[in-house]
Design a protein around this motif. Structure first.
Motif, PDB file in Angstrom:
ATOM      1  N   LEU A 260     104.562 141.506   6.878  1.00  0.00           N
ATOM      2  CA  LEU A 260     104.882 141.172   8.265  1.00  0.00           C
ATOM      3  C   LEU A 260     105.286 139.712   8.390  1.00  0.00           C
ATOM      4  O   LEU A 260     106.239 139.392   9.118  1.00  0.00           O
ATOM      5  CB  LEU A 260     103.672 141.463   9.164  1.00  0.00           C
ATOM      6  CG  LEU A 260     103.816 140.992  10.617  1.00  0.00           C
ATOM      7  CD1 LEU A 260     104.964 141.726  11.307  1.00  0.00           C
ATOM      8  CD2 LEU A 260     102.502 141.183  11.375  1.00  0.00           C
ATOM      9  N   LYS A 261     104.600 138.825   7.694  1.00  0.00           N
ATOM     10  CA  LYS A 261     104.934 137.403   7.795  1.00  0.00           C
ATOM     11  C   LYS A 261     106.383 137.141   7.383  1.00  0.00           C
ATOM     12  O   LYS A 261     107.070 136.291   7.971  1.00  0.00           O
ATOM     13  CB  LYS A 261     103.991 136.563   6.937  1.00  0.00           C
ATOM     14  CG  LYS A 261     104.204 135.051   7.104  1.00  0.00           C
ATOM     15  CD  LYS A 261     103.261 134.237   6.267  1.00  0.00           C
ATOM     16  CE  LYS A 261     103.457 132.745   6.530  1.00  0.00           C
ATOM     17  NZ  LYS A 261     104.856 132.296   6.429  1.00  0.00           N
ATOM     18  N   GLU A 262     106.877 137.892   6.397  1.00  0.00           N
ATOM     19  CA  GLU A 262     108.262 137.717   5.973  1.00  0.00           C
ATOM     20  C   GLU A 262     109.228 138.072   7.100  1.00  0.00           C
ATOM     21  O   GLU A 262     110.247 137.399   7.296  1.00  0.00           O
ATOM     22  CB  GLU A 262     108.543 138.589   4.746  1.00  0.00           C
ATOM     23  CG  GLU A 262     107.712 138.226   3.515  1.00  0.00           C
ATOM     24  CD  GLU A 262     107.905 139.209   2.374  1.00  0.00           C
ATOM     25  OE1 GLU A 262     108.735 140.145   2.526  1.00  0.00           O
ATOM     26  OE2 GLU A 262     107.224 139.065   1.340  1.00  0.00           O
ATOM     27  N   VAL A 263     108.900 139.130   7.845  1.00  0.00           N
ATOM     28  CA  VAL A 263     109.760 139.540   8.953  1.00  0.00           C
ATOM     29  C   VAL A 263     109.669 138.531  10.105  1.00  0.00           C
ATOM     30  O   VAL A 263     110.683 138.171  10.715  1.00  0.00           O
ATOM     31  CB  VAL A 263     109.379 140.949   9.456  1.00  0.00           C
ATOM     32  CG1 VAL A 263     110.341 141.403  10.548  1.00  0.00           C
ATOM     33  CG2 VAL A 263     109.377 141.947   8.307  1.00  0.00           C
ATOM     34  N   ILE A 264     108.467 138.068  10.385  1.00  0.00           N
ATOM     35  CA  ILE A 264     108.287 137.055  11.431  1.00  0.00           C
ATOM     36  C   ILE A 264     109.097 135.813  11.093  1.00  0.00           C
ATOM     37  O   ILE A 264     109.755 135.210  11.960  1.00  0.00           O
ATOM     38  CB  ILE A 264     106.802 136.692  11.608  1.00  0.00           C
ATOM     39  CG1 ILE A 264     105.969 137.919  12.002  1.00  0.00           C
ATOM     40  CG2 ILE A 264     106.651 135.569  12.632  1.00  0.00           C
ATOM     41  CD1 ILE A 264     106.273 138.500  13.353  1.00  0.00           C
ATOM     42  N   ASP A 265     109.095 135.430   9.823  1.00  0.00           N
ATOM     43  CA  ASP A 265     109.860 134.247   9.389  1.00  0.00           C
ATOM     44  C   ASP A 265     111.363 134.448   9.606  1.00  0.00           C
ATOM     45  O   ASP A 265     112.079 133.492   9.928  1.00  0.00           O
ATOM     46  CB  ASP A 265     109.572 133.938   7.921  1.00  0.00           C
ATOM     47  CG  ASP A 265     108.168 133.387   7.690  1.00  0.00           C
ATOM     48  OD1 ASP A 265     107.536 132.966   8.680  1.00  0.00           O
ATOM     49  OD2 ASP A 265     107.709 133.392   6.532  1.00  0.00           O
ATOM     50  N   LEU A 266     111.849 135.691   9.427  1.00  0.00           N
ATOM     51  CA  LEU A 266     113.263 135.970   9.691  1.00  0.00           C
ATOM     52  C   LEU A 266     113.586 135.719  11.155  1.00  0.00           C
ATOM     53  O   LEU A 266     114.598 135.090  11.491  1.00  0.00           O
ATOM     54  CB  LEU A 266     113.588 137.422   9.334  1.00  0.00           C
ATOM     55  CG  LEU A 266     113.705 137.777   7.848  1.00  0.00           C
ATOM     56  CD1 LEU A 266     113.847 139.291   7.687  1.00  0.00           C
ATOM     57  CD2 LEU A 266     114.901 137.077   7.220  1.00  0.00           C
ATOM     58  N   TYR A 267     112.728 136.208  12.033  1.00  0.00           N
ATOM     59  CA  TYR A 267     112.935 135.976  13.462  1.00  0.00           C
ATOM     60  C   TYR A 267     112.875 134.495  13.793  1.00  0.00           C
ATOM     61  O   TYR A 267     113.712 133.970  14.544  1.00  0.00           O
ATOM     62  CB  TYR A 267     111.876 136.717  14.280  1.00  0.00           C
ATOM     63  CG  TYR A 267     112.227 138.141  14.630  1.00  0.00           C
ATOM     64  CD1 TYR A 267     113.033 138.438  15.727  1.00  0.00           C
ATOM     65  CD2 TYR A 267     111.744 139.205  13.872  1.00  0.00           C
ATOM     66  CE1 TYR A 267     113.335 139.751  16.056  1.00  0.00           C
ATOM     67  CE2 TYR A 267     112.047 140.517  14.197  1.00  0.00           C
ATOM     68  CZ  TYR A 267     112.843 140.783  15.284  1.00  0.00           C
ATOM     69  OH  TYR A 267     113.156 142.085  15.604  1.00  0.00           O
ATOM     70  N   ALA A 350     105.160 132.258  16.665  1.00  0.00           N
ATOM     71  CA  ALA A 350     106.307 131.698  15.940  1.00  0.00           C
ATOM     72  C   ALA A 350     107.436 131.285  16.883  1.00  0.00           C
ATOM     73  O   ALA A 350     108.528 130.939  16.433  1.00  0.00           O
ATOM     74  CB  ALA A 350     106.822 132.722  14.925  1.00  0.00           C
ATOM     75  N   ASP A 351     107.171 131.324  18.195  1.00  0.00           N
ATOM     76  CA  ASP A 351     108.140 130.906  19.214  1.00  0.00           C
ATOM     77  C   ASP A 351     109.381 131.792  19.217  1.00  0.00           C
ATOM     78  O   ASP A 351     110.498 131.318  19.480  1.00  0.00           O
ATOM     79  CB  ASP A 351     108.525 129.436  19.014  1.00  0.00           C
ATOM     80  CG  ASP A 351     109.119 128.831  20.273  1.00  0.00           C
ATOM     81  OD1 ASP A 351     108.762 129.282  21.373  1.00  0.00           O
ATOM     82  OD2 ASP A 351     109.958 127.904  20.159  1.00  0.00           O
ATOM     83  N   VAL A 352     109.209 133.072  18.921  1.00  0.00           N
ATOM     84  CA  VAL A 352     110.306 134.035  18.986  1.00  0.00           C
ATOM     85  C   VAL A 352     110.457 134.485  20.435  1.00  0.00           C
ATOM     86  O   VAL A 352     109.459 134.735  21.123  1.00  0.00           O
ATOM     87  CB  VAL A 352     110.030 135.244  18.069  1.00  0.00           C
ATOM     88  CG1 VAL A 352     111.089 136.324  18.254  1.00  0.00           C
ATOM     89  CG2 VAL A 352     109.948 134.789  16.616  1.00  0.00           C
ATOM     90  N   ARG A 353     111.679 134.591  20.913  1.00  0.00           N
ATOM     91  CA  ARG A 353     111.923 135.000  22.297  1.00  0.00           C
ATOM     92  C   ARG A 353     111.699 136.504  22.421  1.00  0.00           C
ATOM     93  O   ARG A 353     112.399 137.299  21.801  1.00  0.00           O
ATOM     94  CB  ARG A 353     113.337 134.613  22.725  1.00  0.00           C
ATOM     95  CG  ARG A 353     113.639 134.932  24.195  1.00  0.00           C
ATOM     96  CD  ARG A 353     114.787 134.080  24.736  1.00  0.00           C
ATOM     97  NE  ARG A 353     115.882 134.061  23.781  1.00  0.00           N
ATOM     98  CZ  ARG A 353     116.876 134.938  23.759  1.00  0.00           C
ATOM     99  NH1 ARG A 353     116.893 135.930  24.650  1.00  0.00           N
ATOM    100  NH2 ARG A 353     117.844 134.848  22.878  1.00  0.00           N
ATOM    101  N   ILE A 354     110.735 136.870  23.239  1.00  0.00           N
ATOM    102  CA  ILE A 354     110.395 138.264  23.501  1.00  0.00           C
ATOM    103  C   ILE A 354     110.976 138.643  24.853  1.00  0.00           C
ATOM    104  O   ILE A 354     110.812 137.911  25.834  1.00  0.00           O
ATOM    105  CB  ILE A 354     108.872 138.470  23.485  1.00  0.00           C
ATOM    106  CG1 ILE A 354     108.301 138.129  22.095  1.00  0.00           C
ATOM    107  CG2 ILE A 354     108.506 139.899  23.867  1.00  0.00           C
ATOM    108  CD1 ILE A 354     106.792 138.030  22.058  1.00  0.00           C
ATOM    109  N   ILE A 355     111.675 139.783  24.900  1.00  0.00           N
ATOM    110  CA  ILE A 355     112.260 140.254  26.155  1.00  0.00           C
ATOM    111  C   ILE A 355     111.684 141.622  26.494  1.00  0.00           C
ATOM    112  O   ILE A 355     111.547 142.485  25.637  1.00  0.00           O
ATOM    113  CB  ILE A 355     113.804 140.303  26.092  1.00  0.00           C
ATOM    114  CG1 ILE A 355     114.300 141.226  24.982  1.00  0.00           C
ATOM    115  CG2 ILE A 355     114.354 138.899  25.898  1.00  0.00           C
ATOM    116  CD1 ILE A 355     115.817 141.396  24.947  1.00  0.00           C
ATOM    117  N   CYS A 356     111.334 141.804  27.743  1.00  0.00           N
ATOM    118  CA  CYS A 356     110.649 143.018  28.163  1.00  0.00           C
ATOM    119  C   CYS A 356     111.602 144.210  28.178  1.00  0.00           C
ATOM    120  O   CYS A 356     112.681 144.169  28.766  1.00  0.00           O
ATOM    121  CB  CYS A 356     110.074 142.811  29.563  1.00  0.00           C
ATOM    122  SG  CYS A 356     109.253 144.265  30.232  1.00  0.00           S
TER     123      CYS A 356
END
Length: 477
Positions: A260-267, A350-356
């Motif tokens: 999961l951390k690898e995917v989070i890092d991509l985002y 990770a400060d990824v923009r989440i949209i509802c």
């Protein structure tokens, strides 16, 4: 020869009668949603006025501006201030209620116009429809020409899939050239976005992205399992859908925190990419597993009858049979949902923009109502109320340039508001029953919103819905 002519006349007459019957059925259904026509609203054409005594939540930062005035001119915010001197306009006293931007649902499936009223009644003032059909272009046209009161309406084209992913709900692409031609066609016909889906092979996927850049059209990506997940971070892709796809694809059906951390890092490394979770639609699988009577629940009364008859029942039967075959499936689905919450927490950190987005309109996920549960899940994942509200306002509006005029209360933005009794920065549940909704400046009080819900409940438009879907199959397939 005379017999042949007689047979042809009979055939043509029958075809003519069939066409007339189809037009009558669709016309009657359209007439039943005439309550959405702006001319049928008592003050539907009033979109210039002054709001007074409003506690404004501007969503430009985590604050409440107490006792403010908001001047709306022709459906656009002119000014927000403690005192505004203006004469000759209507005055709306907010009575110290809380005024905030309307909610935006970034992942919906609209099946009829009744659903537009359901979104409004729940404070949703803009939707991004991500399974485009010809009927959606007509809705978009009527919204943009001020024929109907509706959430601002944005729609993708049909779902683009690869050659192996067969289904009447998909547009199967077989070559890169075909993919490029479809993109050009969708842009010319008025679809706002491109929706990629399962099964797109690398050469077709790359052709879609190449043509999307040339045609200047954004891509909304349901990840394709035929390419690495990392393919979906191309700058032309503005949002990647469904948290469950983390597990279905890069995590290979495991709840692996290291992968999961690898995917989070991509985002985190792709600042242009937003993530649209749709947690509620997956959690509703769990609800189907623990509630044998869910198809008779009140929420299902607001589903389109064609979807309720076909998709809702098919999904329930699938998971009911899975439980009969393996009782542990209920616990596994719940565990995965809980892991989805952990994923949202890590994306947020990770400060990824989440949209509802909710995936409303399919399965047992009711249009409009579902957004409140979706927002509750973000809160449960560790976001503050302000951060939760951002997902359905500021963050959503920043995703596509054509949506940038929404999401905050400040000069120059469209007057899409909701008025609620309590401060949503302290209590999110107040969003579930807004006292007033403003759409492009047009004021809809609670009695109108309640009537929208009543009109949509247990509606009888099964045949009309089927005919519109048949139209889609004839035109788009």
């Amino acid at each position: 020869m005379k017999l042949l002519k007689r047979i042809l006349r009979i055939v043509f007459a029958l075809v003519g009668l069939l066409i007339i019957a189809v037009l009558i059925i669709i016309g009657v259904d359209s007439q039943k949603t005439s309550y959405l026509k702006i001319d049928n609203l008592s003050d539907g054409n009033v979109n210039t006025y002054l709001i007074t005594h409003a506690n404004v939540i501007p969503m430009t930062n985590d604050t409440v501006l107490k006792d403010q005035m908001v001047y709306i001119k022709d459906g656009v915010i002119e000014e927000v201030a403690a005192n505004i001197a203006i004469e000759g306009v209507d005055v709306i006293d907010a009575k110290n209620s809380y005024l905030m931007p309307g909610l935006i649902d970034m992942h919906v499936h609209v099946w009829d116009r009744y659903e537009l009223g359901l979104y409004l009644s729940n404070g949703v003032t803009a939707v991004r429809n991500v399974w485009g059909m010809p009927m959606h272009l007509r809705i978009k046209e009527d919204v943009n020409t001020n024929e109907i009161v509706s959430p601002l309406f944005f729609t993708s084209g049909p779902k683009l899939t690869g050659p192996e992913f067969i289904g009447d709900d998909n547009l199967n692409l077989t070559t890169p050239e075909e993919a490029k031609d479809k993109l050009v066609s969708y842009k010319e016909r008025g679809y706002d976005f491109i929706k990629t889906y399962y099964g797109l092979t690398p050469d077709i996927f790359e052709a879609v992205l190449e043509q999307a850049k040339i045609s200047d059209v954004d891509v909304v990506a349901h990840p394709s399992q035929k390419v690495p997940y990392s393919y979906h971070f191309d700058p032309q892709i503005k949002s990647i859908e469904h948290t469950e796809e983390f597990i279905q694809q890069p995590l290979n059906y495991t709840l692996d925190t290291v992968k999961l951390k690898e995917v989070i890092d991509l985002y985190a490394g792709a600042k242009h990419s937003a993530h649209c979770p749709t947690l509620v639609v997956y959690h509703n699988i769990y609800q189907m597993l623990i509630d044998d009577n869910i198809l008779e629940s009140e929420a299902l009364d607001y589903m389109n009858p064609m979807i309720r008859k076909e998709d809702s029942k098919a999904q329930f039967d699938r998971w009911h049979n899975s439980k009969l075959e393996d009782a542990s499936v209920t616990e596994r689905i719940k565990d995965q949902h809980d892991f989805h919450l952990y994923i949202i927490k890590k994306l947020h950190e990770a400060d990824v923009r989440i949209i509802c987005g909710t995936d409303a309109g399919i399965g047992v996920t009711a249009p409009g109502f579902s957004i409140h549960k979706e927002l509750e899940f973000y809160k449960e994942a560790g976001l503050s109320n302000y951060e939760v509200l951002k997902t359905a306002t500021v963050n959503a509006a920043q995703t596509h340039s054509i949506m940038n005029k929404m999401g905050t209360i400040e000069g120059g933005k469209v007057a899409n508001f909701i008025l609620v009794d309590r401060n949503p920065l302290s209590d999110l549940s107040t969003l579930q029953h807004p006292s007033t909704v403003f759409i492009m400046g047009r004021k809809l009080d609670r009695s109108i919103l309640d009537s929208f819900e009543e009109k949509a409940k247990n509606r009888k438009n099964l045949i009309a819905s089927g005919l519109r879907y048949a139209e889609n199959l004839m035109i788009e397939k």
